[in-house]
Design an enzyme around this catalytic site. Structure first.
Site, PDB file in Angstrom:
ATOM      1  N   ALA A 183       3.651  -2.872  -4.686  1.00 25.76           N
ATOM      2  CA  ALA A 183       4.478  -1.809  -4.110  1.00 25.76           C
ATOM      3  C   ALA A 183       4.495  -0.653  -5.102  1.00 25.76           C
ATOM      4  O   ALA A 183       4.275  -0.851  -6.302  1.00 25.76           O
ATOM      5  CB  ALA A 183       5.881  -2.335  -3.871  1.00 25.76           C
ATOM      6  N   GLY A 214       3.209  -6.836  -4.245  1.00 21.92           N
ATOM      7  CA  GLY A 214       3.142  -6.582  -2.798  1.00 21.92           C
ATOM      8  C   GLY A 214       1.710  -6.601  -2.290  1.00 21.92           C
ATOM      9  O   GLY A 214       1.477  -6.891  -1.111  1.00 21.92           O
ATOM     10  N   GLU A 248       1.030 -10.115  -1.673  1.00 24.88           N
ATOM     11  CA  GLU A 248       1.835 -10.502  -0.508  1.00 24.88           C
ATOM     12  C   GLU A 248       1.241  -9.954   0.790  1.00 24.88           C
ATOM     13  O   GLU A 248       1.271 -10.613   1.827  1.00 24.88           O
ATOM     14  CB  GLU A 248       3.281 -10.021  -0.688  1.00 24.88           C
ATOM     15  CG  GLU A 248       3.999 -10.789  -1.789  1.00 24.88           C
ATOM     16  CD  GLU A 248       5.348 -10.194  -2.150  1.00 24.88           C
ATOM     17  OE1 GLU A 248       5.411  -8.967  -2.400  1.00 24.88           O
ATOM     18  OE2 GLU A 248       6.339 -10.940  -2.162  1.00 24.88           O
ATOM     19  N   GLU A 294       6.004  -9.281 -10.582  1.00 26.23           N
ATOM     20  CA  GLU A 294       7.339  -8.683 -10.428  1.00 26.23           C
ATOM     21  C   GLU A 294       8.287  -9.080 -11.560  1.00 26.23           C
ATOM     22  O   GLU A 294       9.174  -8.328 -11.944  1.00 26.23           O
ATOM     23  CB  GLU A 294       7.956  -9.097  -9.079  1.00 26.23           C
ATOM     24  CG  GLU A 294       7.302  -8.454  -7.870  1.00 26.23           C
ATOM     25  CD  GLU A 294       6.140  -9.250  -7.292  1.00 26.23           C
ATOM     26  OE1 GLU A 294       5.585 -10.115  -8.001  1.00 26.23           O
ATOM     27  OE2 GLU A 294       5.772  -9.000  -6.133  1.00 26.23           O
TER      28      GLU A 294
HETATM   29  N1  DAK Z   1       2.919   1.511  -8.441  1.00 21.64           N
HETATM   30  C1  DAK Z   1       2.711   2.805  -8.746  1.00 21.64           C
HETATM   31  N2  DAK Z   1       1.646   3.236  -9.438  1.00 21.64           N
HETATM   32  C2  DAK Z   1       0.757   2.331  -9.864  1.00 21.64           C
HETATM   33  C3  DAK Z   1       0.899   0.954  -9.583  1.00 21.64           C
HETATM   34  C4  DAK Z   1       2.056   0.553  -8.834  1.00 21.64           C
HETATM   35  N3  DAK Z   1       2.271  -0.722  -8.465  1.00 21.64           N
HETATM   36  N4  DAK Z   1      -0.129   0.292 -10.131  1.00 21.64           N
HETATM   37  C5  DAK Z   1      -0.913   1.215 -10.723  1.00 21.64           C
HETATM   38  N5  DAK Z   1      -0.381   2.451 -10.548  1.00 21.64           N
HETATM   39  C6  DAK Z   1      -0.906   3.730 -11.026  1.00 21.64           C
HETATM   40  C7  DAK Z   1      -0.699   3.897 -12.523  1.00 21.64           C
HETATM   41  O1  DAK Z   1       0.612   4.378 -12.776  1.00 21.64           O
HETATM   42  C8  DAK Z   1      -1.779   4.900 -12.850  1.00 21.64           C
HETATM   43  O2  DAK Z   1      -1.331   6.171 -12.435  1.00 21.64           O
HETATM   44  P1  DAK Z   1      -1.467   7.447 -13.439  1.00 21.64           P
HETATM   45  O3  DAK Z   1      -0.826   7.028 -14.696  1.00 21.64           O
HETATM   46  O4  DAK Z   1      -2.963   7.623 -13.561  1.00 21.64           O
HETATM   47  O5  DAK Z   1      -0.780   8.547 -12.705  1.00 21.64           O
HETATM   48  C9  DAK Z   1      -2.919   4.505 -11.922  1.00 21.64           C
HETATM   49  O6  DAK Z   1      -2.332   3.732 -10.885  1.00 21.64           O
HETATM   50  C10 DAK Z   1      -3.972   3.636 -12.588  1.00 21.64           C
HETATM   51  O7  DAK Z   1      -3.301   2.563 -13.204  1.00 21.64           O
HETATM   52  P2  DAK Z   1      -3.552   2.125 -14.723  1.00 21.64           P
HETATM   53  O8  DAK Z   1      -3.905   3.301 -15.554  1.00 21.64           O
HETATM   54  O9  DAK Z   1      -2.396   1.312 -15.121  1.00 21.64           O
HETATM   55  O10 DAK Z   1      -4.874   1.234 -14.547  1.00 21.64           O
HETATM   56  P3  DAK Z   1      -5.341   0.008 -15.452  1.00 21.64           P
HETATM   57  O11 DAK Z   1      -6.696  -0.346 -14.952  1.00 21.64           O
HETATM   58  O12 DAK Z   1      -5.158   0.319 -16.898  1.00 21.64           O
HETATM   59  O13 DAK Z   1      -4.319  -1.185 -15.112  1.00 21.64           O
HETATM   60  C11 DAK Z   1      -3.051  -2.626 -13.616  1.00 21.64           C
HETATM   61  C12 DAK Z   1      -4.334  -1.756 -13.839  1.00 21.64           C
HETATM   62  C13 DAK Z   1      -3.103  -3.106 -12.174  1.00 21.64           C
HETATM   63  C14 DAK Z   1      -3.090  -3.828 -14.559  1.00 21.64           C
HETATM   64  C15 DAK Z   1      -1.797  -1.766 -13.907  1.00 21.64           C
HETATM   65  O14 DAK Z   1      -1.909  -0.561 -13.172  1.00 21.64           O
HETATM   66  C16 DAK Z   1      -0.536  -2.453 -13.493  1.00 21.64           C
HETATM   67  O15 DAK Z   1      -0.008  -3.325 -14.168  1.00 21.64           O
HETATM   68  N6  DAK Z   1       0.050  -2.002 -12.360  1.00 21.64           N
HETATM   69  C17 DAK Z   1       1.332  -2.501 -11.877  1.00 21.64           C
HETATM   70  C18 DAK Z   1       1.177  -3.872 -11.283  1.00 21.64           C
HETATM   71  C19 DAK Z   1       2.494  -4.405 -10.801  1.00 21.64           C
HETATM   72  O16 DAK Z   1       3.430  -4.628 -11.582  1.00 21.64           O
HETATM   73  N7  DAK Z   1       2.588  -4.635  -9.521  1.00 21.64           N
HETATM   74  C20 DAK Z   1       3.787  -5.214  -8.904  1.00 21.64           C
HETATM   75  C21 DAK Z   1       4.690  -4.086  -8.455  1.00 21.64           C
HETATM   76  S1  DAK Z   1       6.209  -4.702  -7.798  1.00 21.64           S
HETATM   77  C22 DAK Z   1       9.099  -4.476  -0.830  1.00 21.64           C
HETATM   78  C23 DAK Z   1       7.868  -5.070  -0.576  1.00 21.64           C
HETATM   79  C24 DAK Z   1       7.081  -5.469  -1.654  1.00 21.64           C
HETATM   80  C25 DAK Z   1       7.542  -5.271  -2.936  1.00 21.64           C
HETATM   81  C26 DAK Z   1       8.756  -4.692  -3.175  1.00 21.64           C
HETATM   82  C27 DAK Z   1       9.562  -4.291  -2.113  1.00 21.64           C
HETATM   83  N8  DAK Z   1       9.968  -4.034   0.280  1.00 21.64           N
HETATM   84  C28 DAK Z   1       9.394  -4.127   1.619  1.00 21.64           C
HETATM   85  C29 DAK Z   1      11.185  -3.446   0.068  1.00 21.64           C
HETATM   86  C30 DAK Z   1       6.642  -5.623  -4.007  1.00 21.64           C
HETATM   87  C31 DAK Z   1       6.926  -5.294  -5.308  1.00 21.64           C
HETATM   88  C32 DAK Z   1       5.804  -5.107  -6.227  1.00 21.64           C
HETATM   89  O17 DAK Z   1       4.653  -5.202  -5.862  1.00 21.64           O
END
Ligand code: DAK
Length: 270
Positions: A78, A121, A124, A144
């Site tokens: 997400a 997400g 998911e 998460e």
């Molecule tokens: N959200 C926003 N931006 C993201 C992102 C994310 N989940 N993942 C990556 N990006 C963005 C980064 O901020 C970066 O943007 P800039 O800095 O260039 O502006 C760009 O994508 C490239 O990312 P990285 O520079 O970080 O790329 P790397 O190859 O170095 O790293 C990575 C890739 C996937 C390991 C890293 O980006 C990362 O850790 N990303 C976050 C992964 C994460 O924590 N995902 C879980 C998020 S929580 C809901 C439904 C579902 C959910 C919640 C509510 N409802 C229906 C209410 C689910 C929650 C989640 O998924």
């Protein structure tokens, strides 16, 4: 009935097309398209995804849909920036889960074609589909926990049902990523293929499903999904009713007649 409005909408975060399967029903293709943020699932993107999937579900010319991202990411979760300042009440009022719940109601099969990151997400969303075809580069995870929350769109439930408590606990409590092969062996992924072939393979699987009798496909999907909700007793009863129901279709008569006459069946979807 072939309502094609889902193909002509002006989407901002996805690409939508249909693939002609020559003789069989078509395949719908929905591609997440926010490459700069690794296809992070913001509200707008999810709205578009659900509308497009529902559009293909309604379209009488479509037999199966493939949902994909790009080579680097199916979806990295997400959109964290969209949730960063939100409180519980705001999240509750946004009621985004209602939209996710609509994916569960789709009648036709949806295949996730996953390459690169399928996190949070993103994982998911892939699990909300009926099958996952993964590139050998795919990485699955529920990170998460590292953000101070837990999976909220089915991760604790669908992952546990797919791969069992031991591995689901490890994934959800550590937030670590796991490769496609490991997830295949654990039961999350239908098939792992070469990095260049994951979409082709998913489209081929969709083509094969689209060539089957539609009502049987839909009732088969429904019956399998019911097994998650029902006891074995109720599940068997449910399956049996769908089995009997199919004896009322023209396709059942055609399928069995064609077998007896040693010819190919010609499905009508009725
Ligand atoms: N959200 C926003 N931006 C993201 C992102 C994310 N989940 N993942 C990556 N990006 C963005 C980064 O901020 C970066 O943007 P800039 O800095 O260039 O502006 C760009 O994508 C490239 O990312 P990285 O520079 O970080 O790329 P790397 O190859 O170095 O790293 C990575 C890739 C996937 C390991 C890293 O980006 C990362 O850790 N990303 C976050 C992964 C994460 O924590 N995902 C879980 C998020 S929580 C809901 C439904 C579902 C959910 C919640 C509510 N409802 C229906 C209410 C689910 C929650 C989640 O998924």
């Amino acid at each position: 009935m072939s309502d094609k409005t889902h193909l002509s909408k002006a989407y901002t975060s996805i690409l939508v097309s249909e693939i002609d399967n020559k003789g069989a029903l078509k395949t719908g293709l929905v591609q997440l398209n926010r490459p700069d943020v690794l296809n992070a699932l913001n509200i707008e993107l999810m709205k578009e995804v659900v509308e497009a999937l529902e559009g293909f579900d309604r379209d009488g010319e479509t037999g199966c849909t493939v949902l994909t991202g790009n080579k680097k990411a199916f979806a990295a979760g997400a959109d964290i920036k969209e949730m960063a300042d939100a409180g519980a009440v705001e999240m509750l009022l946004r009621d985004q889960f209602a939209r996710w719940d609509r994916i569960r109601k789709l009648k036709k099969p949806v295949i996730a074609a996953v390459s690169g990151f399928a996190l949070g997400g993103g994982c998911e969303l892939a699990m909300s589909c009926d099958m996952i075809i993964a590139s050998e580069s795919a990485k699955f995870g529920q990170p998460e926990i590292n953000l101070g929350v837990i999976p909220g769109a089915g991760g604790t439930q669908r992952l546990t049902k797919a791969i069992g408590k031991a591995r689901a606990m490890e994934m959800i409590l550590t937030g670590k990523m796991f490769g496609a092969q490991e997830m295949f062996e654990a039961g999350l992924v239908t098939k792992v293929v070469d990095a260049d072939l994951y979409l082709e393979e998913a489209l081929e699987l969709a083509r094969e499903i689209a060539s089957k009798p539609t009502i049987a496909v839909q009732l088969a999907k429904e019956s399998v999904l019911k097994s998650f909700d029902l006891t074995i007793e109720s599940g068997l009863e449910h399956e049996r009713k769908n089995f009997y129901l199919l004896f009322a279709t023209e396709d059942k008569h055609e399928g069995m007649k064609a077998f007896v006459e040693k010819r190919r069946a010609e499905w009508k979807g009725k």
